[in-house]
Scaffold this active site. Structure first.
Site, PDB file in Angstrom:
ATOM      1  CB  CYS A 133      -0.856   0.089   1.258  1.00 22.20           C
ATOM      2  SG  CYS A 133      -1.965  -1.268   1.498  1.00 22.20           S
ATOM      3  NE  ARG A 178      -9.694  -3.163  -1.973  1.00 20.41           N
ATOM      4  CZ  ARG A 178      -8.919  -2.829  -0.958  1.00 20.41           C
ATOM      5  NH1 ARG A 178      -8.028  -1.869  -1.083  1.00 20.41           N
ATOM      6  NH2 ARG A 178      -9.023  -3.444   0.203  1.00 20.41           N
TER       7      ARG A 178
HETATM    8  P1  XMP Z   1      -0.580  -7.176   3.447  1.00 18.42           P
HETATM    9  O1  XMP Z   1       0.209  -6.364   4.417  1.00 18.42           O
HETATM   10  O2  XMP Z   1      -0.994  -8.494   4.022  1.00 18.42           O
HETATM   11  O3  XMP Z   1      -1.917  -6.343   3.190  1.00 18.42           O
HETATM   12  O4  XMP Z   1       0.139  -7.312   2.152  1.00 18.42           O
HETATM   13  C1  XMP Z   1      -2.968  -6.786   2.367  1.00 18.42           C
HETATM   14  C2  XMP Z   1      -4.107  -5.783   2.374  1.00 18.42           C
HETATM   15  O5  XMP Z   1      -3.709  -4.545   1.779  1.00 18.42           O
HETATM   16  C3  XMP Z   1      -4.853  -3.897   1.200  1.00 18.42           C
HETATM   17  N1  XMP Z   1      -4.490  -3.527  -0.165  1.00 18.42           N
HETATM   18  C4  XMP Z   1      -4.115  -2.299  -0.541  1.00 18.42           C
HETATM   19  N2  XMP Z   1      -4.066  -1.140   0.143  1.00 18.42           N
HETATM   20  N3  XMP Z   1      -3.245  -0.062  -1.787  1.00 18.42           N
HETATM   21  C5  XMP Z   1      -3.660  -0.001  -0.494  1.00 18.42           C
HETATM   22  O6  XMP Z   1      -3.626   1.073   0.116  1.00 18.42           O
HETATM   23  C6  XMP Z   1      -3.263  -1.208  -2.533  1.00 18.42           C
HETATM   24  O7  XMP Z   1      -2.883  -1.215  -3.705  1.00 18.42           O
HETATM   25  C7  XMP Z   1      -3.731  -2.378  -1.875  1.00 18.42           C
HETATM   26  N4  XMP Z   1      -3.937  -3.641  -2.307  1.00 18.42           N
HETATM   27  C8  XMP Z   1      -4.383  -4.316  -1.234  1.00 18.42           C
HETATM   28  C9  XMP Z   1      -5.997  -4.859   1.267  1.00 18.42           C
HETATM   29  O8  XMP Z   1      -6.837  -4.452   2.304  1.00 18.42           O
HETATM   30  C10 XMP Z   1      -5.316  -6.195   1.544  1.00 18.42           C
HETATM   31  O9  XMP Z   1      -6.152  -7.110   2.190  1.00 18.42           O
END
Ligand code: XMP
Length: 481
Positions: free
Chosen positions: A302, A398
């Site tokens: 993120c 999203r």
């Molecule tokens: P981890 O830390 O396990 O987190 O890799 C997975 C979660 O991150 C969110 N997610 C995103 N958040 N930009 C964001 O700000 C993104 O591109 C993105 N893609 C995923 C999502 O909630 C996921 O479960």
């Protein structure tokens, strides 16, 4: 500057540790089962992220067999997503509700076609819905003439289970009669289902599997406020167990309205999010959400906090949301930022009922995509759903973008080390969780949720916590930096 002094501090998992306390049990005796939604109980408090490099049907099947649950991502057409849900629901059964059947006047060629197209090895034979026989690959082994009728080859008056089937009675019939398929009929002989020995064996092999009342694996699906009417009918037809309103900003009018629509029009179980404050959690609970998902910007891929300057470090975000949700009896899923099994213990200690994992599961054999060989090591791709490539595949809404907008990403594209099969990795994670419970004397997750004894640590404390002043020569399966 008064207002600067009054800015509250927020903590991330790395800022805290749980205090050890007296324990009267061993870690393997800890109970890690949890309820993430009304009636949805998991033996393992792990949910896989609705991301296109993490959860498709293979991951959802593998995780549910281990006791967790997967959420199929939504960078798929509604039909593709529903098909993946169906694949999970069909993988394991106690009773198959709607088995494929044939009629006595059909040919052996028809039987082969149905069996091969659907990868099954036997069919009940019905006449006007009433069971008259069964035809299996055993009956077909020596049948060379494909024009023969089913009635000439089938086993007539097969052993069947009458009424509501009981697992033990079905097992006894398999053993006594050395059969592999057991049709289920009502008092009038009408076929109502089919039990297979293969399913029984799978149930025995995976005693922790997360299943519904019919013994099928549990699975969730991601939807958005703007596409729920296109996805819901197909997802419900596929018997999805719950849906996840998958947005980066859940504290919005659109998400509140979507929760209300999902509850009133579709009467489905809804996980809503994401939020990072107590107010956000309250808003969605008041709208009718059955579970709240917490996390704005903690994910490893993120960049939301950097791009938009907003967010709350994840430990505090979970604790804040739980301060409202726990007293309302609504479970919370801590989504993102989990790097090690110890973070799972901290997330549940902050009040969550389960964690959602992206990064930790992206490198598994069962996650989508192929392994990549790079400089002699094996990796798998992992990208944010807000990355340029994922937005181009359809996940822009999203992040509150319209279709066709030039992507302004909130995530990155990258790779993570390939970690092999899911089952041994989940074992590492949940054993870490059990160890945390042992160290704190919390025998159940509900005790851990209410334990609340943390210490804040400094950067020196964090450095001391990690392996330090050593070159690691053998990487353990549960730790790398
Ligand atoms: P981890 O830390 O396990 O987190 O890799 C997975 C979660 O991150 C969110 N997610 C995103 N958040 N930009 C964001 O700000 C993104 O591109 C993105 N893609 C995923 C999502 O909630 C996921 O479960």
């Amino acid at each position: 500057m008064e207002f600067v002094n009054s800015i509250p501090e927020a903590l991330s998992y790395d800022d805290v540790l749980l205090l050890p306390a007296y324990s009267d049990f061993l870690p393997h005796e800890a109970d890690i089962s949890t309820e993430i939604l009304p009636g949805i109980r998991l033996k393992v408090p792990i949910v896989s992220a609705a991301m296109d490099t993490v959860t498709e049907d293979k991951m959802a099947i593998a995780l549910a067999l281990q006791g967790g649950v997967g959420v199929i991502h939504r960078n798929l057409t509604p039909r593709e997503q529903a098909q993946q849900v169906l694949n999970v629901k069909r993988y394991l059964n106690f009773v198959i509700d709607n088995p494929y059947t044939v009629e006595p006047d059909q040919t052996i060629e028809d039987v082969w076609e149905i069996m091969q197209n659907n990868d099954i090895s036997g069919l009940p034979v019905v006449e006007n819905g009433v069971l008259s026989g069964i035809i299996t690959s055993r009956d077909l082994r020596f049948c060379k003439d494909y024009r023969l009728k089913v009635r000439d080859v089938m086993t007539a008056n097969p052993i069947a289970e009458v009424g509501t089937p009981a697992i033990q009675s079905a097992r006894d019939k398999f053993d006594t009669h050395k059969i592999e398929k057991l049709p289920v009929v009502d008092e009038n002989g009408k076929l109502t289902g089919l039990i297979t020995v293969k399913d029984m064996e799978k149930h025995d092999k995976f005693p922790n599997a997360a299943t519904d009342d019919s013994g099928r694996l549990l699975v969730g699906a991601a939807i958005s406020p703007v596409d729920l009417d296109r996805r819901m009918p197909l997802l419900q037809q596929a018997k999805v167990d719950f849906v996840v309103l998958d947005t980066a900003h859940g504290t919005t009018k659109g998400v509140v309205q979507a929760v209300k629509t999902l509850k009133s029009k579709y009467e489905t179980l809804v996980v809503a999010g994401n939020v990072a404050t107590a107010d956000g959690a309250k808003l969605l609970i008041d709208a009718g959400a059955d579970c709240i998902k917490v996390g704005v910007g903690p994910g490893s891929i993120c960049t939301t906090r950097i791009v938009a300057g907003i967010g709350v470090p994840q430990f505090s975000a979970v604790a804040e949301a739980c301060s409202v949700a726990n007293s309302a009896g609504v479970p919370v899923i801590a989504d993102g930022g989990i790097k090690f099994s110890g973070d799972i213990v901290k997330a549940i200690g902050a009040g969550a009922s389960a964690v959602m994992l992206g990064n930790l599961l992206a490198g598994m054999k069962e996650s989508p995509g192929r392994e990549i060989l790079f400089e002699g090591r094996i990796f798998k791709a992992y990208r944010g759903m807000g990355s340029v490539a994922a937005i181009r595949k359809g996940s822009g809404d999203r992040y509150q973008m319209n279709e066709g907008d030039e992507p302004v990403p909130e995530g990155v594209e990258g790779r993570v080390p390939f970690k092999g099969e899911l089952a041994p990795f989940v074992h590492q994670l949940i054993t870490g969780l059990r160890k945390g419970m042992g160290y704190t004397g919390c025998r159940t997750l509900s005790q851990l949720r209410n334990y609340k004894k943390f210490v804040r640590i400094t950067a020196a404390g964090l450095r001391e916590s990690h392996a330090h002043d050593v070159v690691i020569t053998h990487e353990p399966p549960n730790y790398s930096r």
